[in-house]
Each structure stands twice: as structure tokens, then as C-alpha cells.
Design a protein around this motif. Structure first.
Motif, mmCIF file in Angstrom:
data_model
loop_
_atom_site.group_PDB
_atom_site.id
_atom_site.type_symbol
_atom_site.label_atom_id
_atom_site.label_comp_id
_atom_site.label_asym_id
_atom_site.label_seq_id
_atom_site.Cartn_x
_atom_site.Cartn_y
_atom_site.Cartn_z
ATOM 1 N N GLU A 1 0.742 -1.239 0.044
ATOM 2 C CA GLU A 1 0.158 -0.001 0.020
ATOM 3 C C GLU A 1 0.905 1.228 0.166
ATOM 4 O O GLU A 1 2.082 1.164 0.484
ATOM 5 N N LEU A 2 0.296 2.408 -0.414
ATOM 6 C CA LEU A 2 1.063 3.768 -0.294
ATOM 7 C C LEU A 2 -0.083 4.706 0.167
ATOM 8 O O LEU A 2 -0.922 4.760 0.194
ATOM 9 N N ASP A 3 0.973 5.630 1.051
ATOM 10 C CA ASP A 3 0.101 6.713 1.438
ATOM 11 C C ASP A 3 0.982 7.916 1.074
ATOM 12 O O ASP A 3 1.889 7.884 0.016
ATOM 13 N N ASP A 4 0.810 9.191 1.689
ATOM 14 C CA ASP A 4 1.477 10.353 1.093
ATOM 15 C C ASP A 4 2.987 10.221 1.110
ATOM 16 O O ASP A 4 3.486 10.894 0.673
ATOM 17 N N SER A 5 3.558 9.443 2.100
ATOM 18 C CA SER A 5 4.978 9.464 2.586
ATOM 19 C C SER A 5 5.780 8.328 2.141
ATOM 20 O O SER A 5 7.142 8.235 1.813
ATOM 21 N N TYR A 6 5.150 7.186 2.385
ATOM 22 C CA TYR A 6 5.682 5.830 2.326
ATOM 23 C C TYR A 6 5.116 4.793 1.334
ATOM 24 O O TYR A 6 3.934 4.904 0.975
ATOM 25 N N LEU A 7 5.810 3.974 1.071
ATOM 26 C CA LEU A 7 5.498 2.463 0.580
ATOM 27 C C LEU A 7 5.447 1.507 1.512
ATOM 28 O O LEU A 7 6.634 1.352 2.143
ATOM 29 N N TRP A 8 4.577 0.882 1.865
ATOM 30 C CA TRP A 8 4.460 -0.213 2.949
ATOM 31 C C TRP A 8 4.128 -1.449 1.819
ATOM 32 O O TRP A 8 3.404 -1.711 1.244
ATOM 33 N N LEU A 9 5.047 -2.449 2.517
ATOM 34 C CA LEU A 9 5.166 -3.803 2.045
ATOM 35 C C LEU A 9 5.157 -4.667 3.122
ATOM 36 O O LEU A 9 5.911 -4.980 4.010
ATOM 37 N N LYS A 10 4.125 -5.701 2.780
ATOM 38 C CA LYS A 10 4.062 -6.768 3.905
ATOM 39 C C LYS A 10 4.821 -7.948 3.199
ATOM 40 O O LYS A 10 4.247 -8.734 2.306
ATOM 41 N N LYS A 11 5.957 -8.580 3.677
ATOM 42 C CA LYS A 11 6.656 -9.686 3.290
ATOM 43 C C LYS A 11 6.779 -10.667 4.406
ATOM 44 O O LYS A 11 7.207 -10.427 5.513
#
Length: 956
Positions: free
Chosen positions: A463-473
């Protein structure tokens, strides 16, 4: 799981309070379950189907009547073992059946077993030799009608009457509470008051067989023929029913059908399964062998009490779960594992492990297959509409699709999916096998810009927000910050836990535009300002009573779909709150694609769910009685010597008593649940034998051995595939005690104990009295013994005294005897001396003496002689000795009768311990004579040389 059940029960009662209406879905196919003949152990053809009040199903089969209770099959043949062609169940529970030359009914006896009563025996064999096949049975106006080709047999008030066919009957039907016969010459005839009345203008159907008649309204009757198609009888006119359904029947022939909830028509065919159409003749569903049936020839169809469809096939039986809100696109539609679905430009697209397939969305889904999008034959992880462009995330790369084919390949790397980038209009980020890439939307479509450097891990969960890309691994998340030119990651941080309380991260999702991180059903958000994760209490509260989830997705209607333990649930958004719905999706358990929760909500009536073997369609507005509370039955109760069948019985059997020798009991359970039979579970408890309910199990049999006598209650409940539990069904019975523990035996034991106690008490009392008596006797005896002992002691003392006196006297006597002997010896000596003097005097010559001297000598001699002759001392001595030793001499004489008096005297002298010299003097013999006499005495007494003679004599 228990919390889910509780939540669902609330949902259930909410649904149950609504009036249910049957619905047949036009999208997809219902779940089809086939029963092969090796399952029910019967013949091939199944001609008719019925259901009793308990939900048990009955099938008229070539081998007899078959019963199915959801757990087991039972066979009930006719007496002549012919095929059963029809059946009808009346309100009393009688199961009327008809076969070749036989008709009658099965009815439960007082033990719940079906017993057959033949009504064919009432037919006069002299008038009617062959009854032929009974094809139809009807119950109407207190009459039961058994119809053969030649006649109808009418049972009323226990009496059988006969209605002859004008020419030859074909079949008969009840429509709007009226009975109609088809006659091959007279057309359709209405039966009223034991007579037949022709329907106008129906002889046009004489050249075909009518297999079904159904009311579509008060004025319209649908007539189904074998070969000529469908006709409508209206206003006394027969005319073809020119519809889509009629075209199917004309092509494939029809063997009748059924009506579903006065809304839909089931039409059986000879060649191509069944179709379900509405009352306008539009085909809603078409199910044939290719779509799941084991046979294309359908002889009969039946709608059960839950609006599900049963088909009697030419070879086997089929069950269609029409009441379910689910239908399926499976192998018959040529699709396999579905990872994603989307609707675009009038087509439904699905991403599968074989590629992307599509089907027209606006057209009927009767069409057999989905079509493959050319160029997508490979693992397809996702299919998305990105700014009105259809993009496939495929093993071959990012593919643009248009018009059923791939128009171009955007990038050749394998991709998992795409998401738009906040604060970067027209830009998208894609997760590929090497990390992430940037795409831009242009006039020519989506264009690859660059691969993002600095990170090569990826997955479908990001997922993406205004500041970061978040990855679940795996079980961690990565927080990554992109550079301003979108070419590289400037910061990457791996996070393994959101809170010291909870390790591992379960899912990453965006809800209402905000990113949430979930661990153990606790939802956290990230605060950039404080650089920490904090929990959203409101969202966590929604999942408080839900099992730990592993995936969560928000659909287009703001519903929250979650996956747990290979199962699915949804929090349906209703105004400002959510309602948890779990039960309808239990059928999908185990069929969801692991790690790929695919739910595509088009609207509330059209929800597509990806499965490992196809695609499921769910209509959330289709409120149906598929969630009704199940019923549990104790099907049978068996023990050595008898079996009580309870599944058929309308009334409970009471006062069941079994002997102790038959305390090995066996129960079988059933429930008239026919959807998802593999997941139907039972739990039981035998009170007071079992302390608690058993674990849930699909096994429907339970045995108990060596039950003790007493009263027992068997309780059983069932849980269907939706997690709904039934109320317990109970059966009470009693195990009689063995004869030695029977009540009468205990009464006898009690009486015997009382009698025994009485006898023992009497015996004890008698014993006490006897003991007292014997004690008294014993005391008396002891007293007497003591007295006798005292007397004896006194006597012994006196005897001792006497003995002492006697001894003293004896001593005195012996002394006297000694003295007497001495005196006697003195006398003997004196006499001897005197005899010597006499001899001396005789030697004196008296002649020489003077007369005076002579006189004096003569006088002296006379005096001495006189003294000697008159001396009785020896005789007195001898007499005295004999008197003193009389007893001794007596014993000696008795013991030795041959002993002489002389030897007796010798014995006496020896006993007196006289010396040999003294004996010789007394006996006037020499000492040698005494020794000789002693020798002779020893010889006569039998003594040897070593034995002492005097000692022997003293022992006598």
C-alpha cells in the motif's frame, strides 16, 4: 469459533423472522451432488420422489422404494420385487407406492419400522387378472387414486373402486386441486364425483404423451408433452407456448417437470438434462452432464421443503442446491483457480493460473464457457482497470487487454499488481518479481517509466500513503520512502512488531483511504509526526469476537471481507455500523486461494469470490431458508434381538425397556440436511453414562456396551455446514436389571435377609440359651468335677490314710508275723528240744531206776509229750499266715491253678522274706529241700534264671 456461532445465531433469527421466497439464479450453476447407484445400492432408474414431514426423502426405484435421511439409505422392496414407478405421501405419513401388478402403502408400526400393506389384494382377480404398472398416485378429497394405463383404482374409506379408461389412459395430474387424466382417444378428462368430464379442445394432444401439467395462473395450465413441446391451455384452447423453453423441449424431449415456489418451472429432458425457466419461458439455468449431472436423461424432478431440487435420473439421483445464494463457475466453464475478477466494457474478466478468461456480463450465463484472452496463457495474478484501461499482472509481464486479446506488453517482468500513487496524478506503481516499478498514464495508455532501485523484494500485499510505500513480506512489513524523482528508495526500514504485546504482523490493508496494520485482530495506524504505531480501538473492537484473520479487503460497498482458517466472513456495512456475516460462506471453507483474498463486489446482488476451482457468485440480497435451524433425529435404536426405527415415526416411542442380556445398544443419527453433507456433524450424550456432550463428528453411529441397569436418555444434536446447531433430540429407555438384581429379586433378598436375620437372631438366642444351659451344665459339671475331685482327693487322702494305716498295719502285721514266726520258730525249737528230751528220756533205762525216779521220769516224759502234743502254736501260725496272705494266695492260685498247697506255703514264706533256714525249719525239711522246692516253684511260675522269685511274688 464459538463466538462466530453466537454471532451467527443472532443473524439466523433475524433471517428466520423474514418470509422466505425461493429464487433461482441466472448467473452460474448451483452446487450439484450426484448419488450413484452403488451409493444407494439400488437400480438405475428413479421414477418418482417424495418427502415426509420429518424431511426424509423417498425414491421410486427399479429395485423398490428407497429412503434417504441425509445419513443413510434404506431399501423397501415390494412383495413381488418389481419396479416402483410412483409414490405419494399423505398427511398421515402413509407412503403409497405403485409398481407392476402391485400397489399399496408403507406405514410405520409401533417400533417405527415401515410395514407394507398391499391394496392390490382387494382387486378381484377373476375380473382383473393383470393390474399392469401403476404410473401415478394422487391423494385428493379423501380419495387415493392409483392410475394404470387401463384403469384407475380409487381407495376411499377403506374400499376400493375401479374407474375404467374410456380407451386407454396415458398419465394423470393434479392441477389446482383438480384431477386430470389423459386418454388417448378422449383427450384430457377431468375427474369429478367418480366420473370423467372431457376438457374442450384437448383431443389435439392425443397423438403425443403428456408428461406434466402445471398451473401458471388460475386461467393458464402449462402442458408438457414428450415430443411436441410445451402447450398452454387457456380459455378452453390449446396452443403452443412459443418460448425459449419450448425450443429446448422440442429439441430434447421432456419427461415432465416441477414448479419452484410458484415462480420457476423445472423441465426435465430426455437428451440434455434440465432447464429452469421463469413463467415467461425464459431459461434461467441449464444443467446437464457437462455441467455436473451424471446422466442427461431426467425421469422426474422434485422440490424439497427447502426449495432445493432433486432429480431422478435414468441412472442415479442428483441434488441441486437451488436455495443457496451461491452459484459457481467451475470446470464446466473452463476456468480453474481464480486470483482476481473485474468487469470492464460489458465483460467479466477473471485472472487464473492458466491466464485471463472473460464472459459477456450483460448476456445470459447459459453460455457454456469463458473465453481465454489471447496472449495471457500463463499464471495471472491480477486483472485491474487502471484509468479505464484493463491491465493484467501476469507471469509474462504487465499486459494491456482490449477486445479479448492482449494489445501490447507494457513490461516483460512478472507482476503481482498495480496501485495509484498519492500526490502523483497519472502515476502508478507496480509490484514485480524484482521489486517495484513506476508507470505513467499517457494518451497511449499505461507506459513503463523505470524500475525503482534499492530494493528487490516484492509481494502482492503493498500500500502507499503520502509519504511511504508499505510492503508486507512474510510476517514483517517494510517502510520505504521514495526519492522525489521516483527512481530509488532513500530509506528502508524493516518492522517485525507493532507493539511489545504482539509479535508478527498479520495483514496490511487500506480501509476508507487509510492504511491499517493488523496483528492478532488489533489494528494499528502509523503516526509520521511521532514515528510510532498506535492502535485504532474502534476498528479493533469490530474484530474482537472474530477469529484471528490473515487477510482483509474493503470492497466497493465499504464492506470488510476477511479470511481466517481458510474460511471467509464479511462485516457488511449498514448505515454507520457493521453486521458480521459468516454462516453463508462456510461452504467455501478450504476452497479459498491461500494468500489471495479475491472478492469483487459489483453490487449487493453480484459479488464474485475467487476459489481454487473456479469462481463463486454470491447474492447477498437473496434471503433464503438455507440458514434455517436443522433438526436432529435418532434414526434407529438397536439392541440384540430388535431394532426400533425412529426416523419415520411421527410420534415418540415411550416405555422402551430392554433386557439386561441385550445391554449392547447401537444408535444411528440423521438429519434431513442435504446441502454439504460432508460437513454435517453430530454430537451426542447418553445420560447418565456420559458426563458431557461428545466432540462434533461426521460419524452418525454410536454404540454402547455392557450398560448397567437403569434409566437412560440419549440426546443428539446436529450442526450443519453453516454452524447452526439443532435442538437436542432425545430417546429414553430402560435397561432391565439381571434377574439377580431385579426389584423382585431384591424384594426376595430383603425377605430372605429378614428371615435370615430372624433365624439368625432366633438361632443366636437359642445358642445363647443353649450356651447358658451348657454353661450351667458346664458349671455344674465343673462343680461336680471339683466336688468329685475334692471327694476323690478326700477319698485318695482317705485311701492314702487307709493305705498308710494299711501299710502301718501291714508293717505291724509283718512285725507281728515276724514276731509270730520268731515265736513259732521258738516253739519249733522248744518242741524240738522237748522231742530231743523225750528221745533222751527214752534212752534212759527206767528199769534201773527206782520207782520214785522211774515214776518221776515217766511223769516228766508224759508231761513233755503232753506239752508237745497239745501245743497248737504251729497250726495257729499256719492259719494266721494263710489269713494274712489270703488275697495273695487267691491271686496266685487263680493265675497258676496247678500250684500245690506246699508250694503255696513256700510262696507265702518267700513273700514274708523268710530265709531258707527258717523255711526249712518251718517246713521241717532240709535247706537243700527248700532250694529244690524253690526251683520247682520257679519252673511252675515260668520264671527264667534272671528273674527274681521274691520280686515276682511281690508283684502279684
Amino acid at each position: 469459533m464459538q463466538l462466530i456461532k453466537s454471532y451467527f445465531i443472532i443473524t439466523f433469527f433475524t433471517l428466520f423472522s423474514i418470509t422466505f421466497f425461493g429464487q433461482v439464479k441466472s448467473i452460474g450453476l448451483p452446487d450439484v451432488r450426484n448419488y450413484k447407484r452403488n451409493e444407494y445400492k439400488g437400480g438405475t432408474q428413479n421414477w418418482n420422489i417424495g418427502q415426509d414431514k420429518n424431511g426424509n426423502l423417498y425414491f421410486a426405484n427399479n429395485n423398490g422404494l428407497f429412503q434417504f435421511d441425509g445419513s443413510s439409505w434404506r431399501k423397501y422392496p415390494l412383495p413381488n420385487h418389481t419396479s416402483v414407478r410412483c409414490l405419494k405421501i399423505d398427511d398421515s405419513g402413509k407412503i403409497f407406492v405403485g409398481g407392476y401388478n402391485e400397489f399399496g402403502y408403507f406405514k410405520t408400526n409401533n417400533k417405527g419400522k415401515l410395514e407394507y400393506t398391499s391394496l392390490a389384494q382387494k382387486v378381484d382377480k377373476n375380473k382383473i387378472k393383470i393390474i399392469d404398472f401403476i404410473w401415478k398416485i394422487h391423494t385428493l378429497n379423501n380419495e387415493t387414486i392409483f392410475q394404470s394405463f387401463a384403469r384407475a383404482y380409487i381407495l376411499k374409506n377403506g374400499k376400493l373402486s375401479i374407474l375404467k379408461a374410456p380407451k386407454r389412459f396415458q398419465f394423470s395430474f393434479v392441477v389446482n386441486d383438480k384431477l386430470y387424466f389423459q386418454d388417448v382417444e378422449k383427450g384430457i378428462l377431468e375427474y369429478r364425483n367418480d366420473k370423467l368430464y372431457p376438457l374442450p379442445n384437448t383431443t389435439v394432444l392425443n397423438n403425443t404423451e403428456i408428461w406434466g401439467m402445471y398451473s401458471l395462473s388460475k386461467e393458464k395450465i402449462l402442458i408438457i408433452t414428450l415430443e411436441k413441446g410445451l402447450f398452454m391451455y387457456e380459455n378452453n384452447t390449446v396452443k403452443p407456448w412459443e418460448t425459449e423453453a419450448n425450443n429446448f423441449v422440442r429439441k430434447n424431449n421432456s419427461l415432465g417437470g416441477a414448479i419452484i415456489n410458484k415462480k420457476f418451472i423445472v423441465l426435465n429432458s430426455v437428451l440434455d438434462g434440465i432447464i429452469i425457466c421463469d413463467f415467461n419461458g425464459k431459461i434461467i439455468q441449464h444443467v446437464n452432464r457437462k455441467k455436473g449431472l451424471q446422466n442427461n436423461t431426467v425421469l422426474t424432478s422434485f422440490i424439497d421443503n427447502k426449495n432445493n431440487l432433486w432429480l431422478g435420473l435414468d441412472n442415479g439421483i442428483a441434488f441441486l442446491n437451488e436455495s443457496s445464494p451461491f452459484t459457481y463457475f467451475g470446470f464446466s466453464y473452463d476456468i480453474s483457480t481464480v486470483y482476481a475478477s473485474v468487469i470492464h466494457q460489458g465483460n467479466l474478466y477473471v485472472a487464473t493460473n492458466q491466464g485471463v478468461f472473460y464472459h459477456a456480463w450483460n448476456n445470459s450465463f447459459k453460455e457454456d464457457v469463458f473465453k481465454l484472452v489471447e496472449g495471457t496463457t500463463a499464471q495471472s495474478w491480477n486483472v485491474q482497470v487502471i484509468d479505464n484501461e484493463l491491465i493484467c499482472s501476469n507471469n509474462r509481464g504487465a499486459l494491456a487487454i482490449q477486445g479479448g486479446r492482449v494489445t501490447h506488453i507494457i513490461d516483460t517482468k512478472g507482476y503481482f499488481g498495480f496501485k495509484s500513487m498519492p500526490n502523483h496524478p497519472g502515476y502508478f506503481i507496480g509490484s514485480n518479481y524484482d521489486g517495484f516499478a513506476i508507470f505513467q498514464k499517457t494518451g497511449n495508455g499505461l507506459v513503463f517509466k523505470n524500475q525503482i532501485a534499492g530494493f528487490d523484494k516484492s509481494s502482492n500485499s503493498f500500500e502507499l500513503d503520502d509519504s511511504y510505500l508499505w510492503l508486507k513480506k512474510d510476517e514483517s512489513i517494510y517502510k520505504m520512502q521514495l526519492s522525489s524523482d521516483l527512481t530509488r528508495f532513500i530509506t528502508i526500514k524493516k518492522i517485525s512488531q507493532l507493539s511489545p504485546k504482539y509479535k508478527n504482523i498479520g495483514s496490511l490493508q487500506k480501509i476508507d483511504g487509510k492504511i491499517y496494520f493488523q496483528t492478532n485482530n488489533h489494528f494499528f495506524k502509523f503516526s509520521k509526526e511521532q514515528d510510532l504505531f498506535y492502535e485504532d480501538k474502534n476498528l479493533s473492537a469490530l474484530f474482537k469476537n472474530i477469529p484471528i484473520i490473515n487477510a482483509l479487503s474493503e470492497d466497493s460497498q465499504s464492506n470488510l471481507w476477511y479470511a481466517f482458517d481458510e474460511s471467509l466472513g464479511v462485516l457488511m456495512k449498514q448505515n454507520n455500523h457493521y453486521k458480521n456475516v459468516v454462516a453463508p460462506f462456510s461452504n467455501l471453507t478450504g476452497n479459498l486461494v491461500s494468500s489471495y483474498l479475491s472478492v469483487n463486489t459489483i453490487d449487493s446482488k453480484n459479488i464474485f469470490i475467487g476459489l481454487t476451482d473456479g469462481l463463486a457468485h454470491y447474492d447477498s440480497e437473496l434471503l433464503n431458508n438455507f440458514v434455517t435451524k436443522p433438526k436432529a433425529f435418532i434414526r434407529s435404536f438397536s439392541f440384540p434381538g430388535d431394532t426400533i426405527v425412529l426416523g419415520n415415526n411421527q410420534n415418540k416411542i415411550e416405555n422402551i425397556r430392554i433386557p439386561y442380556s441385550s445391554n449392547h445398544v447401537r444408535f444411528t443419527f440423521s438429519s434431513p440436511i442435504y446441502e454439504n453433507l460432508e460437513t454435517v456433524e453430530f454430537s451426542y450424550q447418553l445420560e447418565p453414562f456420559d458426563d458431557k456432550w461428545s466432540n462434533w463428528s461426521t460419524i452418525s453411529i454410536k454404540e454402547y456396551t455392557n450398560l448397567r441397569e437403569g434409566e437412560y436418555t440419549m440426546k443428539v444434536k446436529v450442526r450443519n455446514s453453516y454452524g447452526i446447531q439443532s435442538e437436542p433430540s432425545t430417546l429414553s429407555f430402560m435397561v432391565s436389571p439381571p434377574w439377580y438384581r431385579h426389584f423382585l429379586a431384591f424384594m426376595i433378598y430383603f425377605i430372605l435377609i429378614i428371615v435370615g436375620i430372624y433365624l439368625i437372631s432366633a438361632r443366636v438366642k437359642m445358642k445363647i440359651r443353649k450356651n447358658k444351659y451348657y454353661e450351667t451344665i458346664e458349671q455344674r459339671r465343673l462343680y461336680l468335677e471339683k466336688e468329685s475331685k475334692i471327694r476323690q482327693e478326700q477319698f485318695d487322702l482317705e485311701k492314702e490314710i487307709e493305705k498308710l494305716k494299711s501299710d502301718k498295719l501291714q508293717i505291724k502285721i509283718l512285725a507281728k508275723d515276724k514276731e509270730l514266726v520268731n515265736n513259732s520258730l521258738q516253739v519249733v525249737k522248744k518242741n524240738k528240744i522237748l522231742n530231743g528230751i523225750i528221745h533222751k528220756l527214752k534212752e534212759i533205762d527206767v528199769e534201773a531206776l527206782d520207782d520214785s525216779t522211774k515214776f518221776q521220769v515217766s511223769k516228766l516224759n508224759k508231761s513233755i509229750v503232753k506239752e508237745v502234743n497239745t501245743d497248737k502254736s504251729w497250726k495257729d501260725l499256719e492259719k494266721h499266715i494263710k489269713n494274712v496272705h489270703f488275697e495273695f494266695l487267691k491271686r496266685l492260685k487263680e493265675k497258676y491253678p496247678t500250684i500245690s498247697p506246699r508250694e503255696l506255703d513256700l510262696s507265702t514264706y518267700l513273700l514274708m522274706n523268710m530265709s531258707t533256714k527258717e523255711i526249712a525249719e518251718i517246713m521241717n525239711i532240709s535247706t537243700g529241700g527248700v532250694e529244690l522246692a524253690r526251683y520247682r516253684l520257679r519252673k511252675k511260675l515260668g520264671l527264667n534264671k534272671k528273674e527274681n522269685l521274691i520280686g515276682f511274688l511281690m508283684s502279684i
